[in-house]
Write a protein that holds these residues in place. Structure first.
Motif, PDB file in Angstrom:
ATOM      1  N   LEU A  45     -10.660 -16.972  17.747  1.00 53.30           N
ATOM      2  CA  LEU A  45     -12.077 -16.945  17.408  1.00 53.30           C
ATOM      3  C   LEU A  45     -12.717 -15.856  18.256  1.00 53.30           C
ATOM      4  CD1 LEU A  45     -14.364 -18.251  15.787  1.00 53.30           C
ATOM      5  CD2 LEU A  45     -14.625 -19.902  17.642  1.00 53.30           C
ATOM      6  N   THR A  46     -13.435 -14.949  17.612  1.00 53.45           N
ATOM      7  CA  THR A  46     -14.073 -13.839  18.320  1.00 53.45           C
ATOM      8  C   THR A  46     -15.582 -14.011  18.320  1.00 53.45           C
ATOM      9  OG1 THR A  46     -14.239 -12.485  16.320  1.00 53.45           O
ATOM     10  CG2 THR A  46     -12.207 -12.273  17.608  1.00 53.45           C
ATOM     11  N   GLU A  47     -16.213 -13.231  19.152  1.00 54.22           N
ATOM     12  CA  GLU A  47     -17.664 -13.149  19.295  1.00 54.22           C
ATOM     13  C   GLU A  47     -18.212 -14.324  20.118  1.00 54.22           C
ATOM     14  OE1 GLU A  47     -18.988 -10.353  18.700  1.00 54.22           O
ATOM     15  OE2 GLU A  47     -17.324  -9.590  17.506  1.00 54.22           O
ATOM     16  N   SER A  48     -18.940 -13.971  21.147  1.00 50.46           N
ATOM     17  CA  SER A  48     -19.438 -14.942  22.124  1.00 50.46           C
ATOM     18  C   SER A  48     -20.189 -16.109  21.500  1.00 50.46           C
ATOM     19  CB  SER A  48     -20.367 -14.251  23.131  1.00 50.46           C
ATOM     20  OG  SER A  48     -19.691 -13.252  23.827  1.00 50.46           O
ATOM     21  N   ILE A  49     -21.128 -15.815  20.621  1.00 50.91           N
ATOM     22  CA  ILE A  49     -21.975 -16.883  20.089  1.00 50.91           C
ATOM     23  C   ILE A  49     -21.171 -17.803  19.184  1.00 50.91           C
ATOM     24  CG2 ILE A  49     -24.103 -17.433  18.853  1.00 50.91           C
ATOM     25  CD1 ILE A  49     -24.318 -15.994  21.709  1.00 50.91           C
ATOM     26  N   ALA A  50     -20.280 -17.258  18.377  1.00 49.39           N
ATOM     27  CA  ALA A  50     -19.427 -18.108  17.539  1.00 49.39           C
ATOM     28  C   ALA A  50     -18.570 -19.019  18.421  1.00 49.39           C
ATOM     29  CB  ALA A  50     -18.538 -17.254  16.639  1.00 49.39           C
ATOM     30  N   ILE A  51     -18.033 -18.473  19.497  1.00 44.91           N
ATOM     31  CA  ILE A  51     -17.218 -19.269  20.421  1.00 44.91           C
ATOM     32  C   ILE A  51     -18.068 -20.352  21.071  1.00 44.91           C
ATOM     33  CG2 ILE A  51     -15.971 -19.193  22.616  1.00 44.91           C
ATOM     34  CD1 ILE A  51     -15.016 -16.331  21.725  1.00 44.91           C
ATOM     35  N   LEU A  52     -19.237 -19.984  21.560  1.00 46.07           N
ATOM     36  CA  LEU A  52     -20.107 -20.959  22.230  1.00 46.07           C
ATOM     37  C   LEU A  52     -20.577 -22.051  21.276  1.00 46.07           C
ATOM     38  CD1 LEU A  52     -22.116 -18.482  24.445  1.00 46.07           C
ATOM     39  CD2 LEU A  52     -20.505 -20.242  25.247  1.00 46.07           C
ATOM     40  N   GLU A  53     -20.913 -21.675  20.050  1.00 45.78           N
ATOM     41  CA  GLU A  53     -21.351 -22.702  19.101  1.00 45.78           C
ATOM     42  C   GLU A  53     -20.191 -23.609  18.706  1.00 45.78           C
ATOM     43  OE1 GLU A  53     -24.003 -21.772  15.954  1.00 45.78           O
ATOM     44  OE2 GLU A  53     -25.428 -20.795  17.293  1.00 45.78           O
ATOM     45  N   TRP A  54     -18.983 -23.075  18.580  1.00 47.77           N
ATOM     46  CA  TRP A  54     -17.815 -23.923  18.286  1.00 47.77           C
ATOM     47  C   TRP A  54     -17.574 -24.896  19.442  1.00 47.77           C
ATOM     48  CZ3 TRP A  54     -12.977 -24.421  20.670  1.00 47.77           C
ATOM     49  CH2 TRP A  54     -12.068 -25.235  19.975  1.00 47.77           C
ATOM     50  N   LEU A  55     -17.651 -24.394  20.671  1.00 45.13           N
ATOM     51  CA  LEU A  55     -17.491 -25.278  21.832  1.00 45.13           C
ATOM     52  C   LEU A  55     -18.587 -26.336  21.862  1.00 45.13           C
ATOM     53  CD1 LEU A  55     -16.498 -22.608  24.491  1.00 45.13           C
ATOM     54  CD2 LEU A  55     -15.030 -24.450  23.598  1.00 45.13           C
ATOM     55  N   GLU A  56     -19.811 -25.930  21.540  1.00 43.25           N
ATOM     56  CA  GLU A  56     -20.935 -26.864  21.480  1.00 43.25           C
ATOM     57  C   GLU A  56     -20.656 -27.983  20.473  1.00 43.25           C
ATOM     58  OE1 GLU A  56     -25.260 -28.030  21.429  1.00 43.25           O
ATOM     59  OE2 GLU A  56     -23.921 -27.175  22.902  1.00 43.25           O
ATOM     60  N   GLU A  57     -20.149 -27.610  19.318  1.00 50.63           N
ATOM     61  CA  GLU A  57     -19.931 -28.583  18.249  1.00 50.63           C
ATOM     62  C   GLU A  57     -18.694 -29.457  18.460  1.00 50.63           C
ATOM     63  OE1 GLU A  57     -19.863 -26.023  14.851  1.00 50.63           O
ATOM     64  OE2 GLU A  57     -22.012 -25.597  15.006  1.00 50.63           O
ATOM     65  N   THR A  58     -17.751 -28.998  19.264  1.00 50.41           N
ATOM     66  CA  THR A  58     -16.496 -29.741  19.405  1.00 50.41           C
ATOM     67  C   THR A  58     -16.271 -30.356  20.777  1.00 50.41           C
ATOM     68  OG1 THR A  58     -15.268 -27.730  19.995  1.00 50.41           O
ATOM     69  CG2 THR A  58     -15.335 -28.349  17.644  1.00 50.41           C
ATOM     70  N   GLU A  80     -30.390 -14.173  20.293  1.00 48.36           N
ATOM     71  CA  GLU A  80     -30.205 -12.919  19.567  1.00 48.36           C
ATOM     72  C   GLU A  80     -30.935 -11.754  20.217  1.00 48.36           C
ATOM     73  OE1 GLU A  80     -27.934 -12.280  17.190  1.00 48.36           O
ATOM     74  OE2 GLU A  80     -27.330 -14.303  17.735  1.00 48.36           O
ATOM     75  N   THR A  81     -32.018 -12.027  20.939  1.00 56.69           N
ATOM     76  CA  THR A  81     -32.700 -10.960  21.675  1.00 56.69           C
ATOM     77  C   THR A  81     -31.729 -10.330  22.678  1.00 56.69           C
ATOM     78  OG1 THR A  81     -34.848 -12.020  21.397  1.00 56.69           O
ATOM     79  CG2 THR A  81     -34.650 -10.436  23.208  1.00 56.69           C
ATOM     80  N   ILE A  82     -30.889 -11.150  23.273  1.00 57.81           N
ATOM     81  CA  ILE A  82     -29.859 -10.636  24.179  1.00 57.81           C
ATOM     82  C   ILE A  82     -28.641 -10.182  23.380  1.00 57.81           C
ATOM     83  CG2 ILE A  82     -28.262 -11.209  26.051  1.00 57.81           C
ATOM     84  CD1 ILE A  82     -31.234 -11.052  26.928  1.00 57.81           C
ATOM     85  N   ASN A  83     -28.092 -11.077  22.579  1.00 57.80           N
ATOM     86  CA  ASN A  83     -26.807 -10.853  21.924  1.00 57.80           C
ATOM     87  C   ASN A  83     -26.810  -9.712  20.907  1.00 57.80           C
ATOM     88  OD1 ASN A  83     -24.026 -11.766  21.360  1.00 57.80           O
ATOM     89  ND2 ASN A  83     -24.882 -12.233  19.356  1.00 57.80           N
ATOM     90  N   ALA A  84     -27.892  -9.537  20.179  1.00 62.83           N
ATOM     91  CA  ALA A  84     -27.932  -8.510  19.135  1.00 62.83           C
ATOM     92  C   ALA A  84     -28.770  -7.298  19.527  1.00 62.83           C
ATOM     93  CB  ALA A  84     -28.476  -9.112  17.836  1.00 62.83           C
ATOM     94  N   ASP A  85     -29.852  -7.522  20.267  1.00 61.72           N
ATOM     95  CA  ASP A  85     -30.804  -6.445  20.512  1.00 61.72           C
ATOM     96  C   ASP A  85     -30.623  -5.728  21.850  1.00 61.72           C
ATOM     97  OD1 ASP A  85     -31.942  -7.219  18.112  1.00 61.72           O
ATOM     98  OD2 ASP A  85     -33.438  -8.495  19.077  1.00 61.72           O
TER      99      ASP A  85
END
Length: 192
Positions: A45-58, A80-85
């Protein structure tokens, strides 16, 4: 959560190795390998937010996203202000396209850190309490703290951002911060 940290250097070409590119085709970090995945060909699983949300959900005993839908949306906007911008345009790969001159690269990163932190300061005025969204540590704070660390590396202080300074101070007081401080994971012999 029991895990093994496997460092991948972005500075010496290791991230461009065939082994790492098989995990993440862009050669970026982080990458989470889920050894419990039922399909071994699909365990990264790549990308910080995807990883963090998966950990959050599981795995999360302490939720990182507020339960209230509006507060959760505000949290995601700050993320997203940090992660994307802010964070992507200061990455080394971007800086190397901007200039080969280290001073020019630092000026670029400093500028975008200031722009991003100023926006975050204004946006979290709408939602902050002890932390970025209310009084509980959230995913927004989890993104803010390393951004502030990167900003300091580029000579950006929080002097102009009193709200962020207060939030980061509260986050750094948490036991989880001490356990995840970057200095704890610095490779042996690393200079920089």
């Amino acid at each position: 959560i029991a895990c093994e940290l496997v460092p991948v250097s972005l500075l010496d070409g290791e991230s461009e190795s065939p082994e790492h590119l098989a995990r993440h085709p862009l050669g970026y970090v982080p990458v989470l390998e889920n050894l419990d995945a039922t399909d071994p060909s699909n365990r990264y699983l790549t990308e910080s937010i995807a990883i963090l949300e998966w950990l959050e959900e599981t795995h999360s005993a302490s939720p990182l996203l507020p339960r209230d839908p509006w507060a959760r949306a505000q949290c995601r906007a700050l993320v997203e202000t940090i992660n994307a911008d802010t964070q992507p345009i200061q990455n080394l790969s971007v800086q190397l396209k901007v200039s080969e001159n280290p001073a020019e690269r630092t000026a670029w990163a400093r500028h975008w850190n200031l722009v991003g932190l100023e926006a975050y300061e204004k946006l979290c005025a709408r939602s902050s309490g002890r932390f970025s969204v209310g009084d509980e540590f959230t995913l927004a704070d989890l993104c803010l703290v390393p951004q502030v660390y990167a900003a300091a590396r580029n000579q950006v202080t929080l002097e102009a951002f009193p709200r962020l300074a207060r939030i980061v101070e509260a986050a750094r007081a948490l036991p989880s911060h001490a356990a995840s401080e970057p200095e704890r994971y610095r490779p042996a012999g690393f200079v920089g």
